[in-house]
Scaffold this active site. Sequence first.
Site, PDB file in Angstrom:
ATOM      1  N   GLY A   1      -7.673   5.891  10.019  1.00 46.77           N
ATOM      2  CA  GLY A   1      -7.766   6.584   8.737  1.00 46.77           C
ATOM      3  C   GLY A   1      -7.661   5.612   7.583  1.00 46.77           C
ATOM      4  O   GLY A   1      -7.646   6.005   6.413  1.00 46.77           O
TER       5      GLY A   1
ATOM      6  N   LYS B   1      -5.349 -10.079   2.793  1.00 49.96           N
ATOM      7  CA  LYS B   1      -4.005 -10.072   3.394  1.00 49.96           C
ATOM      8  C   LYS B   1      -3.644  -8.739   4.067  1.00 49.96           C
ATOM      9  O   LYS B   1      -2.696  -8.679   4.831  1.00 49.96           O
ATOM     10  CB  LYS B   1      -2.962 -10.399   2.332  1.00 49.96           C
ATOM     11  CG  LYS B   1      -2.968 -11.863   1.874  1.00 49.96           C
ATOM     12  CD  LYS B   1      -1.875 -12.062   0.846  1.00 49.96           C
ATOM     13  CE  LYS B   1      -1.717 -13.523   0.449  1.00 49.96           C
ATOM     14  NZ  LYS B   1      -0.704 -13.643  -0.623  1.00 49.96           N
ATOM     15  N   GLY B   2      -4.360  -7.668   3.735  1.00 52.81           N
ATOM     16  CA  GLY B   2      -4.039  -6.375   4.362  1.00 52.81           C
ATOM     17  C   GLY B   2      -3.114  -5.539   3.507  1.00 52.81           C
ATOM     18  O   GLY B   2      -2.226  -6.055   2.823  1.00 52.81           O
TER      19      GLY B   2
ATOM     20  N   ASN C   1     -12.032  -3.178  -0.779  1.00 55.16           N
ATOM     21  CA  ASN C   1     -12.523  -1.895  -1.278  1.00 55.16           C
ATOM     22  C   ASN C   1     -11.385  -1.213  -2.037  1.00 55.16           C
ATOM     23  O   ASN C   1     -10.451  -0.685  -1.434  1.00 55.16           O
ATOM     24  CB  ASN C   1     -12.987  -1.031  -0.086  1.00 55.16           C
ATOM     25  CG  ASN C   1     -13.543   0.312  -0.541  1.00 55.16           C
ATOM     26  OD1 ASN C   1     -13.134   0.872  -1.551  1.00 55.16           O
ATOM     27  ND2 ASN C   1     -14.488   0.835   0.230  1.00 55.16           N
TER      28      ASN C   1
ATOM     29  N   GLU D   1       0.878  -1.824   5.165  1.00 59.91           N
ATOM     30  CA  GLU D   1       2.330  -1.613   5.099  1.00 59.91           C
ATOM     31  C   GLU D   1       2.903  -1.790   3.684  1.00 59.91           C
ATOM     32  O   GLU D   1       3.860  -1.115   3.317  1.00 59.91           O
ATOM     33  CB  GLU D   1       3.094  -2.575   6.026  1.00 59.91           C
ATOM     34  CG  GLU D   1       2.301  -3.251   7.122  1.00 59.91           C
ATOM     35  CD  GLU D   1       2.153  -2.450   8.399  1.00 59.91           C
ATOM     36  OE1 GLU D   1       3.076  -1.721   8.754  1.00 59.91           O
ATOM     37  OE2 GLU D   1       1.089  -2.568   9.038  1.00 59.91           O
TER      38      GLU D   1
ATOM     39  N   PHE E   1       0.201   5.400  12.444  1.00 62.69           N
ATOM     40  CA  PHE E   1       1.347   4.752  11.785  1.00 62.69           C
ATOM     41  C   PHE E   1       2.151   3.874  12.728  1.00 62.69           C
ATOM     42  O   PHE E   1       3.346   3.663  12.530  1.00 62.69           O
ATOM     43  CB  PHE E   1       2.266   5.795  11.135  1.00 62.69           C
ATOM     44  CG  PHE E   1       1.545   6.800  10.293  1.00 62.69           C
ATOM     45  CD1 PHE E   1       0.825   6.389   9.184  1.00 62.69           C
ATOM     46  CD2 PHE E   1       1.547   8.151  10.618  1.00 62.69           C
ATOM     47  CE1 PHE E   1       0.138   7.306   8.409  1.00 62.69           C
ATOM     48  CE2 PHE E   1       0.860   9.070   9.851  1.00 62.69           C
ATOM     49  CZ  PHE E   1       0.152   8.643   8.742  1.00 62.69           C
TER      50      PHE E   1
END
Lengths: 748, 335
Positions: A476, A711-712, A641, A715, A250
């Site tokens: 993870g 883009k991810g 995914n 967060e 994190f």
Amino acid sequence: MTQYVGKPLSRVDGYDKVTGKAKYAAEFDVPDLLYGYVVNSAITKGKIKRIDTQAALNLPGVVKVFTHENRPKIAWFDMKYKDQDAPPGSPFRPLRDANIVYNAQPIALVVADTFEMARYAASLVEIEYEEDKHETAVETNRHKARKPSVGLTTLFKPGPPKPRGNFEESFSASPVQMTGEYMHSMEHHNPMEMFASTVVYEKGRHKSGGRYTIYDKTQGVTNSILYVSQVFDIPFKDIRVISPYVGGAFGSGLRPQYQLFMAVMAARELKRSVRVTLTRQQMFSLGYRPANVQTVALGASADGKMTALYHGVVSETSQYEDYTEVIANWGAMLYPVENYKLDHKLVHLDVATPMDMRAPGGVTGVSVLECAVDELAFNAGIDPVEFRLMNYTERDQIADLPYSSKELRECFRQGAERFGWVKRKPEPRSMRRGGTLIGWGMATGIWDAFHMPARAEAVLMVNGKLRVSSATADIGTGTYTIMTQIAADTLGMPIEDVLFKLGDSDMPAAPIEGGSWTAATVGTAVKTVCDDLAKKLFKIARKMPNSPFAKATFTDVVFADKAIQLKNDTSVSVSLQAVVDANGGAAVRETSSALPNLFKQRKYARATHSAAFAEVEVDEDFGTVRVTRLVSAIAAGKILNPKTARSQIIGGMVWGISKALEEESVMDHQFGRIMNHNLAEYHVAVNADIQDLDVIFVEENDDIVNPLGVKGVGEIGLVAVPAAIANAVFHATGKRIRTLPITLDKLL
Amino acid sequence: MNPFAYTRAEGVSNAVRERASEHTAKFIAGGTNIIDLMKENVERPSRLIDITHLPLATVDEMENGGIRLGALMTNADTAYHPKIAERYPLLSKAILAGASPQLRNMATDGGNLMQRTRCYYFYDVATPCNKREPGSGCSAIEGYNRIHAILGTRDTNQDIHCIATHPSDMCVALAALEAVVNVTGPYGERSIPFAEFHRLPGNTPHIDNTLQDDELITAIDLPARGFPDHYAYIKLRDRTSYAFALVSVAAALELENGRIAEARITLGGVAHKPWRRLDVEAILIDKVPSKGVFQQAADAMLEGAQGFGHNTFKIELAKRAIVRALTEATNLNSL
């Protein structure tokens, strides 16, 4: 060509993880291993007057106790201690001298032949301190706050822009206003896996130094190897850092933690293999999400157009580094407000330096901003979703650029529909279920869509299988899985024949795994290297005797079914195995770099967006809040995914519940010490706290962010949730709680 | 954690003899608390006497109509035991409100009585604590005292030496049920009424209870009266599971002809021991259940309560919890 990308594949590393085959940093065993246990300071500020290690040394099996008095010589210059995520300032150096600069600072390392003996010996180290008066509270020291220094990390964490328009004038002229002061406590990352480093020492090639294989818990092996090499003056070729699995981080693994320093120092000095692991209590002696005080003032026209925005932040940092994160800027990126003034100051306290923690700054600022916008909408008498649509923008006001893609409007629509928002009664305290109050709240989320340079290697092995690698990490999140998907699709191979490896400093370099940039960054590198390997394979295939591709060019072929095929006639094909055979039976390898396309990117602002909708039940007698439903609609480009991405979002939503209602590191300012330093008293949401979580992905087609359109999602799942819950609490109770977490006493 | 010797006890008298011969030894059963305390250097026993093999994991009917719980029954097996669930549902509910399933599977009933406070300062040897180190001072009084006591904190001179609470849920129900603790020492057996088992801190807060060092809890007797018809256990905490009580209430009533014939109210999370007042329970006797009379009892129950800043909210919260518990126990809302 997209047999796997976009499909909800299960984790390729799942089996190894649930069977215990996956090994973590403290699980790599070697013969004759020594164990180190860290002694931490009991005071917050002052000096070690005397440190007596004799009783510890007298115990059987205790090899050495390292203190500031007997530590080996290490690098002198600050620069040598700067890691890839170091804020401006002078990094903390364990065992540097007798000075204590924060509570629980590491001050000695006991090394023994068992962990248990090292731990016991550590309890016998006698320390006499000379105590100075300390300051650890943000609130009582906020008048000392000052502008942060600027450094390398400022590139990703820009300070507030210059004011635009005239906030004061437009605010005082606004018929609809709100002002509020908000407070957030310190939070610690608390991943499941504690920090650990196992340093395997071998005799070196030269008589002077040894060789070090380091199993480290880190979000970047490259970061660790740089740090170790610089601090201990060990050449790169004599160090290898390995970190195949990380049990959560994190952000806490974005900087080398002190167990790495301690373990390498002991191994080098004792010429032995050494492991240092931290305890859960010691996990509270590392970086954290900083406590802060935020002030917001918003103004709108009578018909609900936002006209004025002030967001001022006072956040804590240590006495030795200026840690900043982007807290104040988000409002000007989310809303087309013409008059804004943003401010971010730091107050230097006798604490450890804060660290990036999931959606650093983003969740801190947006949790406040979106509560303020809710209040402004309420004061304007406008539904909160409607209000946000009225103040929608396609441009980032700070960069003064259009967003490369932004499906936030669709997030509002789909999220509201799934949630049933239309049935909401606008008045607070107007919805009930049995004896409990019901509240419905919502909020917007935003996070940057970063893209960094990275390298990767792809090898078509002699058995016809593909191995791709990059020195990134999987904390993870599913990095192993999505990279395998990308590689398999690019070279037309079944996923069983593709092996993705990471977490080894011998692999091509990748940046630290943070900021939600890994899918885009390493994904692009994997795609690039597989494309490059394809070209190489085609070249070999073309030169084969009687090659069916003799007259073809690369654009005439496709990679599918473990073969190269002619596009117009797929029956004309050469198997990849045949290509390897044609290569003299040798593996075919390629290494490539992938850089962000700045030419394309610079004309656009790039961000992920989200809308979160929360339902809470409040027992008014007791002030207890339960989050009964949570819907998050996420616009984060292409989803590689949906299964691992959903897990990421759900993890963020659970954290959002924790942050809104439970989570805080409580410092006793008498001692400057965190008192709830264990997982019984540091509350994070447990299973019984979690009810209905619903995730919607609103896909975006975006070829500007990167070739994959990714883009991810690391967060963005968290950012909007705490504000949505706090707004729901207001809707249920009529109370604006401006201090997180919203514990029951605040609602009594 | 210090090095320690380990002995597996072969029978109750043998266990007690071992303990009596080494005053720095400790018994260990489920180990869910003492191991943590040893890791934190709060407890430093020279020897652990493992009692898990003693034949004390039993549930027996008693001649007086009650039930005898062997000290080594696990919390989980107790809570889910058909006789307990049916005849003492208050006890089941209280146990299941505590800890987590994993902990309840390990923790024993005897051990539950012996668990130590969760005071942050007691757990952290870097801070002063009168309970851990008599005379060093109480850090909680001026410190972070959210989970601390609001009742029974003063000694006979009205001084305060410790504001720790007893963290158990099970014990709150046992106090309300007037359980009896059976113990065996080197000189034989004795029975301790539950109200006399735990103690207030006074000026000796390092002593949690009236068990002697060389005594072993062998059983807990539940009287015949189990209040299966009118009971409630309310636990208020910072999350839905795996958190200690900020305030908990065990309420148990018997109703006759619409009036309260017997009443028990015990509070958890507010004092050094489960907090019960016979004079307050007397207020309820012969009364028709009503919000008014419940409120009167709640106010009386919190008489003399003192907050220390972070925990002051507990006073009002406890009152509301008492009213809710009595309301639930009497089904007042559905009457």
